[in-house]
Each structure stands twice: as C-alpha cells, then as structure tokens.
Design an enzyme around this catalytic site. Structure first.
Site, PDB file in Angstrom:
ATOM      1  CE1 TYR A  60      -2.948  -2.866   0.452  1.00 48.83           C
ATOM      2  CE2 TYR A  60      -3.502  -2.426   2.461  1.00 48.83           C
ATOM      3  CZ  TYR A  60      -3.641  -3.226   1.698  1.00 48.83           C
ATOM      4  OH  TYR A  60      -4.603  -4.435   1.592  1.00 48.83           O
ATOM      5  NE  ARG A 212     -12.666  -4.554  -4.194  1.00 54.02           N
ATOM      6  CZ  ARG A 212     -11.285  -5.032  -4.005  1.00 54.02           C
ATOM      7  NH1 ARG A 212     -10.297  -3.884  -4.196  1.00 54.02           N
ATOM      8  NH2 ARG A 212     -11.058  -6.305  -4.012  1.00 54.02           N
ATOM      9  CB  SER A 217     -23.743   6.668  -1.384  1.00 47.92           C
ATOM     10  OG  SER A 217     -24.063   7.226  -2.268  1.00 47.92           O
TER      11      SER A 217
HETATM   12  N1  NAP Z   1      -6.336  -8.745   1.383  1.00 48.79           N
HETATM   13  C1  NAP Z   1      -6.563  -7.757   0.353  1.00 48.79           C
HETATM   14  O1  NAP Z   1      -6.440  -8.369  -0.785  1.00 48.79           O
HETATM   15  C2  NAP Z   1      -7.150  -6.622   0.457  1.00 48.79           C
HETATM   16  C3  NAP Z   1      -7.822  -5.918  -0.686  1.00 48.79           C
HETATM   17  C4  NAP Z   1      -8.330  -5.002  -0.456  1.00 48.79           C
HETATM   18  C5  NAP Z   1      -8.420  -4.355   0.931  1.00 48.79           C
HETATM   19  N2  NAP Z   1      -7.886  -4.877   1.785  1.00 48.79           N
HETATM   20  C6  NAP Z   1      -7.950  -4.183   3.105  1.00 48.79           C
HETATM   21  O2  NAP Z   1      -9.291  -4.067   3.486  1.00 48.79           O
HETATM   22  C7  NAP Z   1      -9.617  -2.544   3.720  1.00 48.79           C
HETATM   23  C8  NAP Z   1     -11.053  -2.359   3.495  1.00 48.79           C
HETATM   24  O3  NAP Z   1     -11.087  -2.549   2.370  1.00 48.79           O
HETATM   25  P1  NAP Z   1     -11.561  -1.332   1.114  1.00 48.79           P
HETATM   26  O4  NAP Z   1     -11.014   0.025   1.801  1.00 48.79           O
HETATM   27  O5  NAP Z   1     -10.767  -1.765  -0.205  1.00 48.79           O
HETATM   28  O6  NAP Z   1     -13.199  -1.403   0.950  1.00 48.79           O
HETATM   29  P2  NAP Z   1     -14.186  -0.955   1.895  1.00 48.79           P
HETATM   30  O7  NAP Z   1     -13.993  -0.996   3.369  1.00 48.79           O
HETATM   31  O8  NAP Z   1     -15.188  -2.006   1.484  1.00 48.79           O
HETATM   32  O9  NAP Z   1     -14.716   0.603   1.584  1.00 48.79           O
HETATM   33  C9  NAP Z   1     -13.762   1.538   1.550  1.00 48.79           C
HETATM   34  C10 NAP Z   1     -14.505   2.779   0.958  1.00 48.79           C
HETATM   35  O10 NAP Z   1     -15.790   3.127   1.611  1.00 48.79           O
HETATM   36  C11 NAP Z   1     -15.770   4.613   2.014  1.00 48.79           C
HETATM   37  N3  NAP Z   1     -16.445   4.334   3.223  1.00 48.79           N
HETATM   38  C12 NAP Z   1     -15.887   4.080   4.430  1.00 48.79           C
HETATM   39  N4  NAP Z   1     -16.942   4.033   5.486  1.00 48.79           N
HETATM   40  C13 NAP Z   1     -17.941   4.884   5.079  1.00 48.79           C
HETATM   41  C14 NAP Z   1     -19.336   5.333   5.477  1.00 48.79           C
HETATM   42  N5  NAP Z   1     -19.715   4.979   6.661  1.00 48.79           N
HETATM   43  N6  NAP Z   1     -19.968   5.976   4.622  1.00 48.79           N
HETATM   44  C15 NAP Z   1     -19.553   6.443   3.508  1.00 48.79           C
HETATM   45  N7  NAP Z   1     -18.486   5.956   2.947  1.00 48.79           N
HETATM   46  C16 NAP Z   1     -17.449   5.216   3.576  1.00 48.79           C
HETATM   47  C17 NAP Z   1     -14.241   4.805   2.098  1.00 48.79           C
HETATM   48  O11 NAP Z   1     -14.149   6.254   1.900  1.00 48.79           O
HETATM   49  P3  NAP Z   1     -13.473   7.339   2.990  1.00 48.79           P
HETATM   50  O12 NAP Z   1     -11.913   6.919   3.059  1.00 48.79           O
HETATM   51  O13 NAP Z   1     -13.587   8.581   2.209  1.00 48.79           O
HETATM   52  O14 NAP Z   1     -14.191   6.979   4.105  1.00 48.79           O
HETATM   53  C18 NAP Z   1     -13.582   4.133   1.086  1.00 48.79           C
HETATM   54  O15 NAP Z   1     -13.914   4.636  -0.198  1.00 48.79           O
HETATM   55  C19 NAP Z   1      -8.606  -1.934   3.181  1.00 48.79           C
HETATM   56  O16 NAP Z   1      -8.385  -0.648   3.609  1.00 48.79           O
HETATM   57  C20 NAP Z   1      -7.271  -2.806   3.217  1.00 48.79           C
HETATM   58  O17 NAP Z   1      -6.695  -2.643   4.394  1.00 48.79           O
HETATM   59  C21 NAP Z   1      -7.217  -5.905   1.704  1.00 48.79           C
END
Ligand code: NAP
Length: 324
Positions: A60, A212, A217
């Site tokens: 990352y 993601r 929304s």
């Molecule tokens: N193991 C793997 O292969 C892998 C792959 C992808 C991700 N990950 C890990 O998993 C974590 C989470 O996954 P992700 O970030 O990809 O997807 P996610 O958690 O499904 O969604 C994150 C997105 O949602 C928004 N968001 C979060 N809470 C919100 C709320 N209450 N209201 C409105 N929007 C909201 C965030 O924007 P804002 O930041 O603007 O709030 C961001 O754009 C990552 O940070 C990473 O550490 C692991």
C-alpha cells in the site's frame, strides 16, 4: 457518540481485538486524495472506540502506508494490534508494474523491510497477501513459521486462499486469521471457505465489507476522482453502473426506513451473516475519516432480522460485474 465496541478473540489462537478493525489502505493510495493529519486523527479515534486491529500491507503506497502507521503504532504499542502483508512485489520507481512472490527468501527479506518501516521489533499479524502456486505452500508457510520462532511475527494469516489451502497451511502452522473479500455483494467465501475456517478456529477478517465503497451510497461512483483505481473495477464501470446504483438505492431505502446509513446496513448484514454461519468475523472497513469511522463502529452492535436478511439477499443476487 458511539459507544466503545465489543471485543473478541481473533480465532482460537489470536489476540483480543475489537469486533471491527480499521483498513488503512485508502489513507495512502488507490482511493483518491490522502491527508496525513486526517489519517492520524482517524487512527486515534479508532483506538478511543475500541478499534485496535489496524490493517496495512507492504504494497500500500509501496511502503508509505506502513510508514504512516509507524508513529501511531509505536505511541500505542500496548493497545494496537498491527497486521501487515507480503506477497506483492512492487517499487516506487514503477508502481504499476507488480508481480507476486511467495519464495521463502523473499518472505525473509520482506518482513525485515516491513519491520523497519513500522519501526517495530515484532509484527502482530503477518499475512500472505496472495498465494502463488509456483512455490509449495508448505515452504512458504514454513518460512512464515520460522519468523514466529525468531520472534519477528506473533500470529500468521492468509488472504484469499481456498478451503484446501487453508487446511494445508494450518497443518504447517496454526493460522490465526483469513482475510478475504466478504460483503453483501461478494459472497464466494460462503461456498466452502467459511466452513473450513470455522472448523479450524481461524477468524475471518472480511476486507472490502462495504464493497469498496459501492455499498455506501447509490451516488458513490459519481464522486470518484480520475486517479481512483476503482474506475477500472468491473462493478464501477459505466456498463454496470446503472444496475448496481439501482440496487444500492434499494439498500439505501431499507437503511433509511431503519434510521441507519447504507454503510451501517451493509456492516450489520455482515455481522448477522457471520453469526448465522457460526464464524468469528472482524471486518476491516476502510475509511480516512473520523466521522465515517464512528458510523461504522456503531454498526458493530447492529443485527438484522431474518426478513431483512432475505430482502437484502434478493437485492444482492442482481449485482453486475465480478469482484476483484
Ligand atoms: N487482502 C486484500 O487483498 C485486500 C484488498 C483490498 C483491501 N484490503 C484491506 O481492507 C480494507 C478495507 O477494504 P476497502 O477499503 O478496499 O473497501 P471498503 O472498506 O469496502 O470501502 C472503503 C470505501 O468506503 C468508504 N467508506 C467507508 N466508510 C464509509 C461510510 N460510513 N460512509 C460512506 N463511505 C464510507 C471509504 O471512503 P473514505 O475513506 O472517504 O471514508 C472508501 O472509499 C483496506 O483498507 C485494506 O486494509 C485488503
């Protein structure tokens, strides 16, 4: 003000953690603009709310996300549980050109680089980010197990492996957590992996529990900047956007009727589904913002009725585009 969240053991072997962790990836890369001060403030708020599992990876920001966590983690070393990952070979010189490695010599070098960036002697939870079949799994997990013996790592995790791979790895060294994508819109894990994790006492750490961002929304995709990686993801392309937005509109309506946000409904669905399947799940929604973190934390205590679960199932089956 949301209350402090509940705690749980991460699987049969792992640490005591809040029932929700924090995904830190977007604080450094992939999801639009980043802001270091805002990120630090969000991290501090997480701990106040009992969120103590912080998820990063060496890839990352090509190491930047681990560095961003370093000061915070060291300030709160007795409370914070840090999880990082190896497997994606990537450099700042050419970040778009990446490959994968599970070679033991690569793992030994990768852990030292992560320890240095994090400023730690020991990583709490060390994941294999992706499995590549050119190295026997026993060799890779054997190398990870050596890191535990050497005191460089406390607990081991895997990401996106099959039930068979999870069992084979667990036979080499106890696996504490499996981090794989799991949300209302991405449910392949439910076919066989969850049963294996539950049987072995491995905790599920669902990543991308908000699809993601898609599940937060119906207009979410409209606000993505040109640099946002998600514009290339099948679920966000123009071809699938109309259908998927209409589905999220239904999720939003249901959430509004219950006086919560769509993101909270999506998280409540995940906690409820994990309970139905008798597995410990500690989702790691990613957010850069204190306010959204608070919303997400509040959802950790929400559960849905069987009727709401059924309604959401019927909406989710229509999602267009594969998850990547
Ligand atoms: N193991 C793997 O292969 C892998 C792959 C992808 C991700 N990950 C890990 O998993 C974590 C989470 O996954 P992700 O970030 O990809 O997807 P996610 O958690 O499904 O969604 C994150 C997105 O949602 C928004 N968001 C979060 N809470 C919100 C709320 N209450 N209201 C409105 N929007 C909201 C965030 O924007 P804002 O930041 O603007 O709030 C961001 O754009 C990552 O940070 C990473 O550490 C692991």
């Amino acid at each position: 003000m949301p209350a402090v969240i509940a705690m749980t053991h991460l699987g049969n072997w792992g640490p005591l953690v809040g029932v929700q962790g924090l995904g830190c990836m977007g604080m450094s890369e992939f999801y639009g603009a980043t802001d270091e001060a805002q990120a630090q403030s969000t991290l501090e708020r997480a701990l106040e709310l009992g969120i103590n599992l912080f998820d990063t990876a060496d890839m990352y920001g090509c190491g930047a996300n681990e560095k961003l966590l370093a000061t915070f983690i060291n300030k709160h070393r007795d409370q914070a549980v840090v999880a990082t990952k190896f497997g994606y070979v990537r450099s700042t010189a050419n970040p778009d050109d990446w490959s994968l490695s599970n070679e033991p010599h690569y793992i030994r070098a990768a852990v030292d680089r992560s320890l240095q960036r994090l400023g730690l002697d020991c990583i709490d939870l060390y994941y294999m980010h992706r499995r590549v079949s050119d190295v026997p799994l026993a060799d890779s997990v054997g190398a990870m197990s050596d890191l535990v013996a050497e005191g460089k790592v406390r607990w081991l995790g895997l990401s996106e492996v099959s039930a068979e791979e999870l069992r084979a790895a667990h036979a080499v060294h106890p696996i504490t957590a499996l981090q794989s994508e799991w949300s209302l819109f991405t449910r392949q894990l439910e076919n066989s992996v969850i049963a294996a994790a539950s049987e072995l006492g491995v905790a599920l750490v669902p990543y991308a529990p908000l699809g993601r961002g898609l599940l937060t929304s119906s207009t979410f995709a409209n606000g993505l900047s040109e640099q946002d990686s998600r514009l290339n993801f099948p679920r966000f392309t123009a071809a699938n956007q109309t259908t998927n937005q209409a589905l999220v509109e239904q999720v939003e309506r249901l959430a509004a009727q219950r006086g919560i946000t769509a993101a909270q409904l999506a998280l409540a669905w995940l906690y409820s589904r994990a309970e139905q399947l008798h597995v410990t799940a500690v989702p790691i929604p990613g957010t850069r913002s204190r306010h959204r973190l608070e919303q997400n934390a509040a959802a950790s205590g929400m559960r849905l009725s069987a009727a709401d679960m059924q309604l959401l199932d019927s909406i989710a089956t229509h999602v267009q585009g594969v998850a990547i």
